[in-house]
Write a protein that holds these residues in place. Structure first.
Motif, PDB file in Angstrom:
ATOM      1  N   SER A 138       0.791  -1.232   0.000  1.00  0.00           N
ATOM      2  CA  SER A 138       0.000   0.000   0.000  1.00  0.00           C
ATOM      3  C   SER A 138       0.824   1.283   0.000  1.00  0.00           C
ATOM      4  O   SER A 138       0.374   2.299  -0.526  1.00  0.00           O
ATOM      5  CB  SER A 138      -0.960   0.008   1.192  1.00  0.00           C
ATOM      6  OG  SER A 138      -0.232  -0.028   2.410  1.00  0.00           O
ATOM      7  N   ALA A 139       2.008   1.271   0.570  1.00  0.00           N
ATOM      8  CA  ALA A 139       2.800   2.503   0.663  1.00  0.00           C
ATOM      9  C   ALA A 139       3.935   2.569  -0.354  1.00  0.00           C
ATOM     10  O   ALA A 139       4.740   3.498  -0.309  1.00  0.00           O
ATOM     11  CB  ALA A 139       3.368   2.646   2.072  1.00  0.00           C
ATOM     12  N   ASP A 140       3.999   1.607  -1.259  1.00  0.00           N
ATOM     13  CA  ASP A 140       5.092   1.614  -2.224  1.00  0.00           C
ATOM     14  C   ASP A 140       4.913   2.779  -3.193  1.00  0.00           C
ATOM     15  O   ASP A 140       3.885   2.879  -3.876  1.00  0.00           O
ATOM     16  CB  ASP A 140       5.137   0.302  -3.005  1.00  0.00           C
ATOM     17  CG  ASP A 140       6.374   0.221  -3.877  1.00  0.00           C
ATOM     18  OD1 ASP A 140       7.402  -0.264  -3.394  1.00  0.00           O
ATOM     19  OD2 ASP A 140       6.301   0.673  -5.039  1.00  0.00           O
TER      20      ASP A 140
END
Length: 180
Positions: A138-140
């Motif tokens: 999700s935070a890539d």
């Protein structure tokens, strides 16, 4: 009197990749029997779904601790026998397969494998990534740049042998490739 030099037309590349570049240990990012090792296997197809039988796939990845086996990473890879690099030619059905370990997360990035694709008709390599469905992606920041409608083309699926990742060069199911 000599004739003036004229520019010749450009030519397509290949199919030479599957002849001169692969080597026996190329698909083994880690040696067979390495604890925790699994296969990433897939199939490369063209825009009509036909296999691409003479392509070359290269992978580059961090080890499970997020370290690279490379001089530019002063921490160095700690996994025994871990090479971090793989190279596999596609077979007549467009299939390829690597034996590896799951990469660790890099600072600010989800675990992933970098992929380069070389094949006939292309003068430049294509670059993509393999992400894992059982990781927090999700935070890539790279994956976040990809339109949500196409992110699934970068996420491998779980398979009995490890993970499956297919590469589609064109068309409706085209894999996302990055301009690097």
């Amino acid at each position: 009197m000599t004739e003036p030099l004229v520019t010749t037309s450009s030519q397509t590349v290949g199919p030479f990749f599957a002849i001169g570049l692969p080597w026996e240990d190329g698909p083994f990012v880690v040696p067979a029997g390495t604890p925790g090792a699994f296969h990433i296997a897939g199939r490369m197809v063209d825009g009509t779904g036909e296999p691409v039988p003479d392509a070359l796939i290269e992978t580059w990845q961090a080890d499970p601790d997020g370290r690279f086996d490379h001089p530019d990473d002063p921490r160095g890879a700690v996994s025994s026998g871990f090479r971090g690099f793989g190279r596999c030619a596609t077979d007549v059905n467009g299939r390829f397969e690597f034996l590896t370990l799951k990469p660790g997360a890099l600072p600010g990035q989800a675990p992933h494998v970098d992929v380069s694709v070389f094949c006939r008709g292309m003068l430049r390599r294509l670059v993509t990534r393999i992400y894992f469905p059982d990781s927090d992606n999700s935070a890539d920041p790279v994956l976040a740049l990809v339109d949500s409608e196409f992110r699934h083309t970068l996420i491998a699926s779980v398979a009995p042998f490890g993970y499956r990742f297919d590469i589609c060069l064109q068309g409706q199911d085209e894999t996302v490739f990055f301009d690097v």
